[in-house]
Write a protein that holds these residues in place. Structure first.
Motif, PDB file in Angstrom:
ATOM      1  N   TRP A  99       0.883  -1.172   0.000  1.00  0.00           N
ATOM      2  CA  TRP A  99       0.000   0.000   0.000  1.00  0.00           C
ATOM      3  C   TRP A  99       0.921   1.222   0.000  1.00  0.00           C
ATOM      4  O   TRP A  99       1.618   1.480   0.971  1.00  0.00           O
ATOM      5  CB  TRP A  99      -0.887   0.032   1.254  1.00  0.00           C
ATOM      6  CG  TRP A  99      -1.788  -1.144   1.406  1.00  0.00           C
ATOM      7  CD1 TRP A  99      -1.536  -2.284   2.113  1.00  0.00           C
ATOM      8  CD2 TRP A  99      -3.081  -1.305   0.837  1.00  0.00           C
ATOM      9  NE1 TRP A  99      -2.593  -3.142   2.020  1.00  0.00           N
ATOM     10  CE2 TRP A  99      -3.568  -2.576   1.250  1.00  0.00           C
ATOM     11  CE3 TRP A  99      -3.898  -0.506   0.021  1.00  0.00           C
ATOM     12  CZ2 TRP A  99      -4.815  -3.062   0.882  1.00  0.00           C
ATOM     13  CZ3 TRP A  99      -5.139  -0.995  -0.334  1.00  0.00           C
ATOM     14  CH2 TRP A  99      -5.593  -2.252   0.085  1.00  0.00           C
ATOM     15  N   GLY A 148      -0.352   3.038  -5.253  1.00  0.00           N
ATOM     16  CA  GLY A 148      -1.475   2.138  -5.113  1.00  0.00           C
ATOM     17  C   GLY A 148      -1.044   0.804  -4.554  1.00  0.00           C
ATOM     18  O   GLY A 148       0.046   0.667  -3.966  1.00  0.00           O
ATOM     19  N   ARG A 149      -1.896  -0.175  -4.731  1.00  0.00           N
ATOM     20  CA  ARG A 149      -1.625  -1.526  -4.245  1.00  0.00           C
ATOM     21  C   ARG A 149      -1.132  -2.419  -5.375  1.00  0.00           C
ATOM     22  O   ARG A 149      -0.097  -3.076  -5.261  1.00  0.00           O
ATOM     23  CB  ARG A 149      -2.908  -2.108  -3.631  1.00  0.00           C
ATOM     24  CG  ARG A 149      -2.702  -3.443  -2.938  1.00  0.00           C
ATOM     25  CD  ARG A 149      -4.026  -4.031  -2.485  1.00  0.00           C
ATOM     26  NE  ARG A 149      -3.818  -5.148  -1.567  1.00  0.00           N
ATOM     27  CZ  ARG A 149      -4.743  -6.025  -1.229  1.00  0.00           C
ATOM     28  NH1 ARG A 149      -5.962  -5.930  -1.757  1.00  0.00           N
ATOM     29  NH2 ARG A 149      -4.474  -7.011  -0.389  1.00  0.00           N
ATOM     30  N   LYS A 206      -1.041  -1.188  -8.759  1.00  0.00           N
ATOM     31  CA  LYS A 206      -0.522  -0.362  -9.862  1.00  0.00           C
ATOM     32  C   LYS A 206       1.002  -0.284  -9.934  1.00  0.00           C
ATOM     33  O   LYS A 206       1.561  -0.236 -11.051  1.00  0.00           O
ATOM     34  CB  LYS A 206      -1.138   1.039  -9.808  1.00  0.00           C
ATOM     35  CG  LYS A 206      -2.626   1.063 -10.114  1.00  0.00           C
ATOM     36  CD  LYS A 206      -3.153   2.477 -10.332  1.00  0.00           C
ATOM     37  CE  LYS A 206      -3.022   3.347  -9.113  1.00  0.00           C
ATOM     38  NZ  LYS A 206      -3.645   4.665  -9.290  1.00  0.00           N
ATOM     39  N   LEU A 250      -6.528  -6.520  -9.515  1.00  0.00           N
ATOM     40  CA  LEU A 250      -7.094  -5.176  -9.481  1.00  0.00           C
ATOM     41  C   LEU A 250      -8.578  -5.209  -9.817  1.00  0.00           C
ATOM     42  O   LEU A 250      -9.401  -4.534  -9.171  1.00  0.00           O
ATOM     43  CB  LEU A 250      -6.348  -4.268 -10.463  1.00  0.00           C
ATOM     44  CG  LEU A 250      -6.816  -2.810 -10.551  1.00  0.00           C
ATOM     45  CD1 LEU A 250      -6.576  -2.090  -9.226  1.00  0.00           C
ATOM     46  CD2 LEU A 250      -6.108  -2.076 -11.693  1.00  0.00           C
ATOM     47  N   THR A 267      -7.289   5.283 -12.600  1.00  0.00           N
ATOM     48  CA  THR A 267      -7.889   4.412 -11.590  1.00  0.00           C
ATOM     49  C   THR A 267      -7.312   4.736 -10.221  1.00  0.00           C
ATOM     50  O   THR A 267      -6.092   4.756 -10.048  1.00  0.00           O
ATOM     51  CB  THR A 267      -7.616   2.928 -11.915  1.00  0.00           C
ATOM     52  OG1 THR A 267      -8.199   2.605 -13.177  1.00  0.00           O
ATOM     53  CG2 THR A 267      -8.215   2.031 -10.843  1.00  0.00           C
ATOM     54  N   LYS A 268      -8.189   4.982  -9.275  1.00  0.00           N
ATOM     55  CA  LYS A 268      -7.784   5.224  -7.896  1.00  0.00           C
ATOM     56  C   LYS A 268      -8.178   4.020  -7.062  1.00  0.00           C
ATOM     57  O   LYS A 268      -9.358   3.728  -6.885  1.00  0.00           O
ATOM     58  CB  LYS A 268      -8.444   6.491  -7.339  1.00  0.00           C
ATOM     59  CG  LYS A 268      -7.982   6.824  -5.928  1.00  0.00           C
ATOM     60  CD  LYS A 268      -8.622   8.115  -5.425  1.00  0.00           C
ATOM     61  CE  LYS A 268      -8.133   8.428  -4.013  1.00  0.00           C
ATOM     62  NZ  LYS A 268      -8.754   9.680  -3.491  1.00  0.00           N
ATOM     63  N   GLU A 269      -7.180   3.308  -6.567  1.00  0.00           N
ATOM     64  CA  GLU A 269      -7.456   2.143  -5.752  1.00  0.00           C
ATOM     65  C   GLU A 269      -7.997   2.559  -4.381  1.00  0.00           C
ATOM     66  O   GLU A 269      -7.731   3.663  -3.897  1.00  0.00           O
ATOM     67  CB  GLU A 269      -6.189   1.299  -5.590  1.00  0.00           C
ATOM     68  CG  GLU A 269      -5.687   0.695  -6.897  1.00  0.00           C
ATOM     69  CD  GLU A 269      -4.496  -0.225  -6.696  1.00  0.00           C
ATOM     70  OE1 GLU A 269      -4.705  -1.349  -6.201  1.00  0.00           O
ATOM     71  OE2 GLU A 269      -3.372   0.189  -7.026  1.00  0.00           O
TER      72      GLU A 269
END
Length: 492
Positions: free
Chosen positions: A74, A78-79, A81, A135, A211-213
Motif C-alpha cells: 500500500w 497504489g496496491r 498499480k 485489481l 484508476t484510484k485504488e
C-alpha cells in the motif's frame, strides 16, 4: 461491520481494465510471431516448443511472488498499480530489443539473445497480468464481476486483434518487407514490435492515472475484514523457509473451486500452447505446401541458398497467421460483449463448457481446409492473394475465438467469489500454476510427439489440441462454483 462496495460505472470498469489492451497487444505480437522469429534465427520445429517453455516458466515463478507482494503493498501509487507499471516498462524494453537480436551477434548468438528477450518479455507480461487480474477483483463488486471480466476480455481481444494483424498491415499497406534471410528478422515484424511496445506503455499509463485504488481502511471494510488483524498478520516478519511453508500450505488448502478449475485449465491451456507454437508451420505446410524439410536448420545449412519461392511462402503464411489470430481475437471480442448476459441467463458453467467445445471443434476442422487454389481477398485495408484453404480457416477461428473469450473471463469470474479478500493476489498467482503447468507439459512433449508420431507434419498436432479442448469442455461440469466469500474462514 462490512460496508457495501460501491457500484462502478461502465467507464470506471473500462479504465480499471484498459491497460490489458496494451499488455495483450504485446502478448499477441509475441504469440503470432515468436515461432516465426525463432525459426528465422535458426530454431528447428522440434526445439520451438522448448523455447516457448520460457513463457509458462516465467509465469510459474513470477506471478505467485508478485501476487503475494501486491497483497502486502500500500503506497502512494497504489496496491497493484506499482507492479503493473514496472512490468509494462520491462516488457516494452524486451519488445524493443527482441527483433534486434542480429545486432548483438558480436557478443551473443542471435537465437540465444532472442530466447533471453523472450524470457524478459514473458516475465514482464506476467508481472503485469497478475496484478491486473487482482485489481479487477479488488475494484469490482461481486454483482458486477461478470461485467468486469467481460470488459477485461473485450479489451484483451481488441489489443490482440490489432497486435496480431499489425505485421500484415505493415507489409501490405505500409509496404515493409515481410521476408527474412536465415539469422535475420523481417522489417515488418521489427516495426510491429516497436509500435507494440509504445501501445503497451500508453495503455498501462492510462489505467495507472485513471484508476484510484481503495484506501486500506475502505478496502478491508468492503471485503468484511478487520484491518487491525490483517495488518498485524502482514507485519510479522517471516524467514524464507517459513514463507515457503506458508505458500505450500496455501497451495494444499486452496479452495475446491480452484482445484476443480485446474483440470479445465490444464486441457484448455495445453491446447492454446500448441496453437501458438505450431499454427505457423502447420498452415505453411498444410495450405502453402511447404515440406517439413524447409523447417530443418541442418537441411537449410546444406544449401547455398534457400529458394525465393520458399521464403515468399513462409513470409505469406506467417503474415496470414497474424490474420487468423486477429480473427479469433475479433470473434472473442464480439462474444465478450454478450458473454456476461449469457452467463447470467444460462449459468457460467454451461456457457463456459459450450464455448470450449466450439474451440475444440474449430481446431479439428483445420484438417479439412487444404485447398491451394489462389483467391484474391479484400480485407478493406488492402487486397491479398492467398490459397482458398487459408481464407476458409477463418471459419474455425469463430469457435477458437469463442473459447478464448470464455477462457479469459469465466475461470476468474467463477474463482473470484471463492477467494479470501486479503489473499486474492497470491491466490490469483497460484492459480497461474494452472496456466503454466499445462504449457510446460505441452512444451516438453509436443515437439517429441510432432517428430516421433506425426513425422513433423504440424497440422496433426493441432488436431491433438482440438481433442484436448474438448476434454476441457467436459471437465467444466465437475466444477462446484461458489458465488462469494467475505471472510477468511469461508475460503475453503
Amino acid at each position: 461491520m462490512q460496508k457495501t462496495q460501491p457500484q462502478l460505472s461502465y467507464w470506471q470498469i473500462w479504465n480499471v481494465s484498459f491497460g490489458f489492451l496494451g499488455v495483450q497487444f504485446g502478448f499477441a505480437l509475441q504469440n503470432a510471431n515468436i515461432s516465426r522469429i525463432l525459426s528465422d534465427l535458426g530454431a528447428d520445429l522440434h526445439s520451438l516448443s522448448l523455447f516457448w517453455l520460457v513463457a509458462p516458466i516465467m509465469g510459474l515463478l513470477v506471478q505467485p511472488l508478485v501476487g503475494a507482494a501486491s497483497d502486502r503493498t500500500w503506497n502512494r501509487v497504489g496496491r497493484r498499480k506499482p507492479y503493473i507499471l514496472a512490468g509494462a516498462v520491462a516488457a516494452a524494453l524486451g519488445m524493443f530489443l527482441m527483433p534486434n537480436a542480429p545486432l548483438f551477434v558480436a557478443f551473443i548468438v542471435p537465437m540465444l539473445f532472442g530466447a533471453m528477450m523472450l524470457a524478459l518479455m514473458d516475465a514482464a507480461f506476467n508481472v503485469c497480468f497478475q496484478p491486473f487480474r487482482a485489481l479487477v477483483s479488488d475494484m469490482v463488486p461481486p454483482e458486477q464481476r461478470n461485467k468486469g471480466y467481460s470488459v477485461q476480455s473485450l479489451l484483451i481481444n481488441i489489443g490482440a486483434v490489432v497486435g496480431s494483424i499489425l505485421p500484415f498491415v505493415l507489409t501490405n499497406v505500409v509496404g515493409l518487407e515481410n521476408t527474412a534471410k536465415v539469422g535475420e528478422v523481417a522489417p515488418s515484424v521489427t516495426w510491429a514490435f516497436y509500435l507494440g511496445a509504445t501501445v503497451l506503455l500508453g495503455s498501462v499509463l492510462w489505467t495507472v492515472f485513471r484508476t484510484k485504488e481503495y484506501a486500506p481502511k475502505d478496502y478491508y471494510a468492503y471485503k468484511g475484514l478487520d484491518p487491525e488483524i490483517v495488518i498485524k498478520a502482514q507485519s510479522v516478519k517471516l524467514s524464507l523457509s517459513q514463507r515457503l511453508n506458508n505458500f505450500f500450505k496455501l497451495v494444499l488448502t486452496m479452495p475446491s473451486t480452484m482445484r476443480q478449475l485446474a483440470v479445465v485449465q490444464f486441457f484448455s491451456w495445453f491446447s492454446l500452447y500448441i496453437m501458438w507454437v505450431y499454427t505457423t508451420p502447420a498452415i505453411t505446410q498444410h495450405i502453402w505446401g511447404v515440406e517439413p524439410k524447409w523447417f530443418d536448420p541442418a537441411y537449410l545449412a546444406s544449401l547455398s541458398e534457400v529458394p525465393a519461392s520458399i521464403l515468399i511462402a513462409k513470409g505469406a503464411a506467417g503474415d496470414w497467421v497474424g490474420i487468423l489470430f486477429a480473427a479469433y481475437s475479433l470473434f472473442a471480442a464480439f462474444f465478450s460483449i454478450v458473454l456476461a448476459k449469457l452467463a447470467d441467463q444460462f449459468g457460467r458453467k454451461l456457457i463456459y463448457s459450450v464455448s470450449l467445445m466450439l474451440g475444440g471443434l474449430g481446431y479439428i476442422s483445420f484438417l479439412f481446409f487444404q485447398n491451394s487454389e489462389l483467391v484474391t481477398v479484400n480485407l478493406l485495408i488492402t487486397q491479398v492473394t492467398v490459397p482458398t484453404g487459408a481464407v476458409n480457416l477463418i471459419l474455425p477461428m469463430i469457435g477458437v475465438g469463442i473459447a478464448w473469450a470464455a477462457i479469459l473471463a469465466m475461470p476468474y469470474a467463477m474463482l473470484a467469489g471463492a477467494l479470501p479478500a486479503d489473499k486474492t493476489g497470491i491466490y490469483m498467482g497460484i492459480f497461474n500454476f494452472t496456466i503454466a503447468v499445462p504449457q510446460i507439459a505441452a512444451g516438453l512433449f509436443s515437439g517429441w510427439i510432432l517428430s516421433s508420431i506425426f513425422d513433423d507434419h504440424a497440422i496433426y498436432i493441432l488436431i491433438l489440441a482440438g481433442v484436448s479442448m474438448i476434454l476441457a469442455s467436459l471437465s467444466v461440469f465437475f466444477v462446484k462454483e461458489y458465488r462469494q466469500v467475505t471472510h477468511l474462514e469461508e475460503a475453503a
